[in-house]
Design a protein around this motif. Structure first.
Motif, PDB file in Angstrom:
ATOM      1  N   THR A 102      -2.508   2.415  -3.751  1.00 48.25           N
ATOM      2  CA  THR A 102      -2.418   3.687  -3.801  1.00 48.25           C
ATOM      3  C   THR A 102      -3.730   4.385  -4.411  1.00 48.25           C
ATOM      4  O   THR A 102      -4.675   3.405  -4.869  1.00 48.25           O
ATOM      5  N   LEU A 130       0.564   7.639  -0.185  1.00 46.92           N
ATOM      6  CA  LEU A 130       0.198   7.571  -1.540  1.00 46.92           C
ATOM      7  C   LEU A 130      -1.227   6.801  -1.470  1.00 46.92           C
ATOM      8  O   LEU A 130      -1.988   6.693  -2.535  1.00 46.92           O
ATOM      9  N   GLY A 131      -1.642   6.142  -0.271  1.00 45.59           N
ATOM     10  CA  GLY A 131      -2.967   5.628  -0.453  1.00 45.59           C
ATOM     11  C   GLY A 131      -3.984   6.070   0.543  1.00 45.59           C
ATOM     12  O   GLY A 131      -3.393   6.780   1.604  1.00 45.59           O
TER      13      GLY A 131
END
Length: 390
Positions: free
Chosen positions: A79, A344-345
């Motif tokens: 993340t 998320l990343g």
């Protein structure tokens, strides 16, 4: 011709042939010398392949990749907040400074900025990382040239700086303290006063290094006129940091770019040198350490009150887009090109580390030098292998 004359002529021919055989046997081909892959002057695991003609280098080629750990690909399975734990370890001597450009790139994609208090504290910690990093270089440089005392002083005084970083961040070597939108925690009580005292000690350390090294005739003989990089060559190979400024190019991203940091709140100078040799690169770093102490001292007086974090979601999803941010790290320009797909990343991360470009000049720079000067030149370029191989 008489029989005696024939014999004399044959003897003469035989003696000439014998001399020729001896000469052929004494002829030597060039020798290949491997420096590394484990050598103290390389600050990690690197192999320099040198072809020698006697004691002179005919050509040299760096063999990188021994420490490749795939940081860029690893970011794709982390993340955004987790990435700082990875990039801490690229240039392990200036770890907090590695976090800043990545966090700034993520904030740029999100359209946010850290609060003013966090910006000033970030800048202070950034400069403390520079002092810890370059201060150790100044001492370690002496070891490469045979002087042991400076490195003991460097390790001693670096501990004071690491104590400050640890007391503020909780991490001595790898703080993992920067956050998207601000910082993990505020400064502890008494930290500002302690930092002021440490900066005075570090100014004294710089004075000691100037006396022990830069005033030493052996040091001057080993560095003056050695490993000269002209300004056009420095630009062609994409050098940055002190290696670029030591060739007379007045460029520093802290001054020349607009970032949400606090360097513009302090009065400081960018040092350059016109000689471009090993001495110039070392001298510029000494002056930069002094300037970093001045920056920290001034910023301690202007830390504003207020929050250290702006409002961000508990689960961070960075909007889709691309961003590039580079900062003037201890080893030179470090930049992150971050691509987000709204997850998320990161989708992709490209890291521009200073050591890789600075190392690229070595085949040109080492050609024609003598073997003892190879170590001096490598030490003066100052690279960290995690920063080189990523």
């Amino acid at each position: 011709m008489t029989m005696l004359g024939d014999r004399q002529q044959l003897a003469y021919i035989a003696s000439q042939a014998a001399d020729a055989r001896v000469n052929v046997e004494l002829e030597t081909e060039g020798m290949t010398l491997n420096i590394g892959p484990q050598h103290p002057a390389t600050h990690g695991t690197l192999r320099i392949i040198c072809r020698l003609d006697g004691e002179q280098v005919v050509w040299a080629e760096p063999s990188c990749g021994y420490m490749h750990r795939g940081y860029e690909k690893l970011t794709e399975v982390r993340t955004f907040p987790q990435v700082t734990a990875l990039v801490n370890r690229i240039d392990w001597l200036g770890s907090f400074a590695n976090e800043v450009p990545f966090i700034l790139a993520a904030e740029k994609l999100m359209g946010i900025e850290a609060p003013p208090r966090a910006q000033v504290i970030r800048t202070i910690l950034f400069e403390l990382s520079r002092i810890a990093n370059v201060g150790l270089f100044l001492g370690d440089l002496g070891v490469q040239l045979g002087a042991v005392t400076p490195v003991f002083l460097a390790f001693r005084d670096r501990e004071y700086v690491l104590n400050l970083i640890e007391s503020a961040t909780g991490g001595r070597f790898h703080p993992n303290f920067d956050r998207i939108g601000g910082l993990k925690d505020d400064l502890p009580a008494g930290w500002i006063e302690e930092t002021r005292a440490v900066m005075k000690k570090l100014q004294g350390f710089c004075d000691q290094m100037e006396d022990l090294l830069f005033g030493n005739e052996i040091f001057l003989a080993r560095t003056k006129g050695i490993g000269i990089i002209p300004r056009d060559v420095a630009m062609q190979y994409g050098l940055s940091g002190a290696n670029l400024r030591a060739s007379g190019i007045d460029h520093d991203l802290r001054r020349d770019t607009s970032l949400p940091m606090a360097w513009n709140k302090a009065d400081w100078k960018v040092w350059t040198h016109t000689d471009g040799d090993a001495f110039a690169r070392c001298w510029v770093r000494l002056q930069e350490t002094r300037e970093s102490c001045k920056i920290v001292e001034q910023l301690l007086d202007v830390i504003p009150s207020g929050p250290i974090m702006t409002k961000v979601p508990k689960i961070i999803k960075v909007p889709e887009g691309e961003a590039w941010v580079a900062t003037e790290n201890p080893l030179g320009e470090m930049g992150y090109y971050v691509v987000s797909k709204g997850d998320l990343g990161p989708f992709r991360v490209k890291i521009r580390s200073a050591s890789f470009n600075n190392m690229s000049v070595t085949p040109w720079l080492l050609k024609g030098v003598y073997v003892p000067d190879v170590i001096t030149i490598l030490a003066s370029l100052y690279f960290i292998l995690g920063d080189l191989d990523r």
